[in-house]
Write an enzyme that holds these catalytic residues in place. Sequence first.
Site, mmCIF file in Angstrom:
data_model
loop_
_atom_site.group_PDB
_atom_site.id
_atom_site.type_symbol
_atom_site.label_atom_id
_atom_site.label_comp_id
_atom_site.label_asym_id
_atom_site.label_seq_id
_atom_site.Cartn_x
_atom_site.Cartn_y
_atom_site.Cartn_z
ATOM 1 N N ASN A 1 1.055 -0.039 6.473
ATOM 2 C CA ASN A 1 1.399 -0.990 5.402
ATOM 3 C C ASN A 1 2.006 -2.210 6.064
ATOM 4 O OD1 ASN A 1 0.743 0.944 3.587
ATOM 5 N ND2 ASN A 1 2.832 1.321 2.852
ATOM 6 N N GLY A 2 1.756 -3.377 5.485
ATOM 7 C CA GLY A 2 2.355 -4.594 6.032
ATOM 8 C C GLY A 2 1.276 -5.526 6.537
ATOM 9 N N GLU B 1 0.216 -9.123 -17.985
ATOM 10 C CA GLU B 1 -0.101 -8.271 -16.832
ATOM 11 C C GLU B 1 -0.837 -6.993 -17.200
ATOM 12 O OE1 GLU B 1 3.205 -7.030 -14.331
ATOM 13 O OE2 GLU B 1 4.499 -6.763 -16.052
ATOM 14 N N HIS C 1 7.986 -30.339 -27.689
ATOM 15 C CA HIS C 1 7.700 -31.204 -26.544
ATOM 16 C C HIS C 1 6.353 -30.875 -25.895
ATOM 17 C CE1 HIS C 1 11.730 -32.868 -26.775
ATOM 18 N NE2 HIS C 1 12.140 -31.629 -27.005
ATOM 19 N N CYS D 1 0.854 -1.177 0.000
ATOM 20 C CA CYS D 1 0.000 0.000 0.000
ATOM 21 C C CYS D 1 0.893 1.231 0.000
ATOM 22 C CB CYS D 1 -0.861 0.001 1.241
ATOM 23 S SG CYS D 1 -1.611 -1.593 1.577
ATOM 24 N N TRP E 1 -3.938 -1.837 -0.902
ATOM 25 C CA TRP E 1 -4.020 -3.075 -1.685
ATOM 26 C C TRP E 1 -4.405 -4.133 -0.673
ATOM 27 C CZ3 TRP E 1 -1.924 -7.989 -1.979
ATOM 28 C CH2 TRP E 1 -1.994 -8.636 -3.222
ATOM 29 N N GLU F 1 9.702 -12.628 -20.588
ATOM 30 C CA GLU F 1 9.435 -11.240 -20.203
ATOM 31 C C GLU F 1 8.369 -10.623 -21.120
ATOM 32 O OE1 GLU F 1 9.926 -9.495 -17.736
ATOM 33 O OE2 GLU F 1 9.708 -7.425 -18.393
ATOM 34 N N LYS G 1 4.775 -9.197 -19.841
ATOM 35 C CA LYS G 1 4.294 -7.837 -20.115
ATOM 36 C C LYS G 1 2.882 -7.892 -20.668
ATOM 37 C CE LYS G 1 6.425 -6.079 -18.246
ATOM 38 N NZ LYS G 1 7.574 -6.377 -17.455
ATOM 39 N N LYS H 1 2.853 -2.527 -7.340
ATOM 40 C CA LYS H 1 4.218 -2.333 -7.846
ATOM 41 C C LYS H 1 5.241 -3.074 -6.988
ATOM 42 C CE LYS H 1 7.319 -0.501 -10.537
ATOM 43 N NZ LYS H 1 7.482 -1.156 -11.841
ATOM 44 N N ARG I 1 1.371 1.667 -5.960
ATOM 45 C CA ARG I 1 1.716 0.673 -4.942
ATOM 46 C C ARG I 1 0.510 -0.191 -4.556
ATOM 47 N NH1 ARG I 1 6.599 1.235 -2.175
ATOM 48 N NH2 ARG I 1 5.779 -0.206 -0.664
HETATM 49 O O1 M6R Z 1 10.738 -4.719 -7.247
HETATM 50 P P1 M6R Z 1 11.101 -6.059 -7.787
HETATM 51 O O2 M6R Z 1 11.973 -5.990 -8.980
HETATM 52 O O3 M6R Z 1 11.662 -6.984 -6.733
HETATM 53 O O4 M6R Z 1 9.711 -6.699 -8.234
HETATM 54 C C1 M6R Z 1 9.636 -7.996 -8.728
HETATM 55 C C2 M6R Z 1 8.318 -8.250 -9.408
HETATM 56 O O5 M6R Z 1 7.255 -8.051 -8.521
HETATM 57 C C3 M6R Z 1 8.119 -7.343 -10.626
HETATM 58 O O6 M6R Z 1 9.149 -7.473 -11.540
HETATM 59 C C4 M6R Z 1 6.781 -7.683 -11.332
HETATM 60 O O7 M6R Z 1 6.841 -8.958 -11.879
HETATM 61 C C5 M6R Z 1 6.470 -6.631 -12.398
HETATM 62 N N1 M6R Z 1 5.100 -6.252 -12.316
HETATM 63 C C6 M6R Z 1 6.722 -7.100 -13.775
HETATM 64 O O8 M6R Z 1 6.387 -6.159 -14.728
#
Ligand code: M6R
Length: 615
Positions: free
Chosen positions: A102-103, A495, A511, A2, A78, A488, A492, A610, A27
């Site tokens: 937060n937490g 998500e 396979h 959050c 969140w 990757e 992208k 994030k 966040r």
């Molecule tokens: O802050 P970090 O690089 O540790 O975060 C890792 C993942 O949460 C982050 O890369 C996530 O997969 C992204 N949303 C990807 O775009």
Amino acid sequence: MCGIVGYLGQQPAQDILLEGLRRLEYRGYDSAGLATLTRDNAQHTTTITRAPGKLNQLQEALKSKPCPGSTGIGHTRWATHGKPNEQNAHPHHTDGITVVHNGIIENHQELKTVLQKIGRTFSSETDTEVFAHLIAEAKKNEPDLLLAVKAALEKVDGAYALVVLDESDPERLICAKNASPLVIGLGDGENFIASDIPAVLKYTRDFHFLEDGDLASLTADKVTIWDTKTHTEQQRPVKTVEWSPVMAEKDGHEHFMHKEIFEQPRAITDTLRGRIDFDVGEPVLEQVHLDKLQNIDRILLLGCGTSYHSGMVAKYLFEQLARVHVEVDLASEFRYRNPVVDEKTLIIAISQSGETADTLAALKEAAQHGSPCLAICNVMDSAIARFCDARAGVLYTRAGPEIGVASTKAFVTQLVCLHMLALVLANQRGQISAENLKAEMVDLARIPREMEEILKSENAVQEIAERYQHMDHMLYLGRGPFFPIALEGALKLKEISYVHAEGYAAGEMKHGPIALIDENMPVVVMATQGPGYDKVMSNLEEVKARGGKIISVGLEDDERLANVSTDMMTLPQAPFWILPILSVLPLQMLAYHIAKLRGTDIDQPRNLAKSVTVE
Ligand code: M6R
């Protein structure tokens, strides 16, 4: 996950808090709220306005119920405990005490039961509300707010970044940190609290970075920090961040993600600045403790999501250049195994935020086995950076604040950092000649220009996106260091556009995944010349023979590839080891434009946050 912001000074707090929350919305974004204090004769009263949904809904709610005053706290949530509704939105309030948090409070259920038994009534399903009640109870015996908060914290197990507002102590805010990020921004006659620097970057670049176990008291003019473990006052240094406020703005772009894609040449220039010195003969990695790398016989790269993918690319690079045995692990998997690592295993934790709970926990696990730990991080003084700074060091990516939830510029800057590290290791291990080392450094220095070239092809990528926007599934293929790039690219797309996408090693297609191929399953393939090129071309023929549509990423003059492709996204000529870094750009643009055409919320995709600071 959050966002928290706090303010006390002379200005209207509502505007500052709301703007701070807007910058933190990435966040977490399922509900939000503000609380401020106002003076009513000799008494102070708290105004709280909360709303479910995104920040715009809070903004609307504030029109009918504004939060006046120049001291206040705000939160964007969140959900972890309790539905994302108004009742569960922060701040939480009881008996003049208001908190944002937060937490996760792990023992909140036990604490709640005890508090209910003594007559306390809860109005939300959150773990956070426990804090407000604990502090209110503690104040019965200990009227000093700071000591009451300390007493409450002693009862709590778990992670927290906490800010407390008290009607009976209106000139100050109390905050505390344990395993969730919290910074104090220093102004002139005003002070700020935030879970993340961009929230208050417009007002200050000077910060105290709180450490776990810190408890702080802020007035408009003074900040005092205590270490609750040693019960002593702490002199935490004031650090000035290099990020500028404009870096946290959209700067004319429709989305942060778009801005961040187009910022990548600048980001790489910053990553390389001062580190590529041809007189020195190898990259200069200022905060890396090179002596800690000398006796290693193995490297283990740890990360989550995109950061894990950059670790996967680095495996190929380290093995090729430095001839060292490398493994890559998902931090969330590593930490729950009984891992075989020792003092000769260099752990490299990769994290944009530097706060990812699983990556931090995995690092701590590895450190217990005596492994030297090195961080590749974007956020200054983040938990992971700090943990490693005292060990094998930190390599900051210098991407600038990354606000879009989908990681873009952090990924490419991580790759460049890892490449520089691979060169330093190769040199240390006598695996690279001075001439080749210099040539590699020249290759790195050219990346920003090559990226500029690729970004010029946005219109062409957008047209491709238009043709594939209605697809429900996509398959991404790559070989060698392009396999993680395929992963990757697929990440992208899924998500931000919610299209189901899978990344596969091209050699694995036969396979299993080949069974999926038909005209409704486009295949995005990395097919640059170099090792594996012919094999990838064979894979493409197999896709074509089954009616599959091919969207390729390849070199601009590759006619053979152009002939077999339905659509092609091109890259300029570049050395083999630079091409993985470059080839992710078209994939980012493709995902961005498909998402835009499908009308999704690109910067804040559903269910995501994030920084994943809970496990
Ligand atoms: O802050 P970090 O690089 O540790 O975060 C890792 C993942 O949460 C982050 O890369 C996530 O997969 C992204 N949303 C990807 O775009």
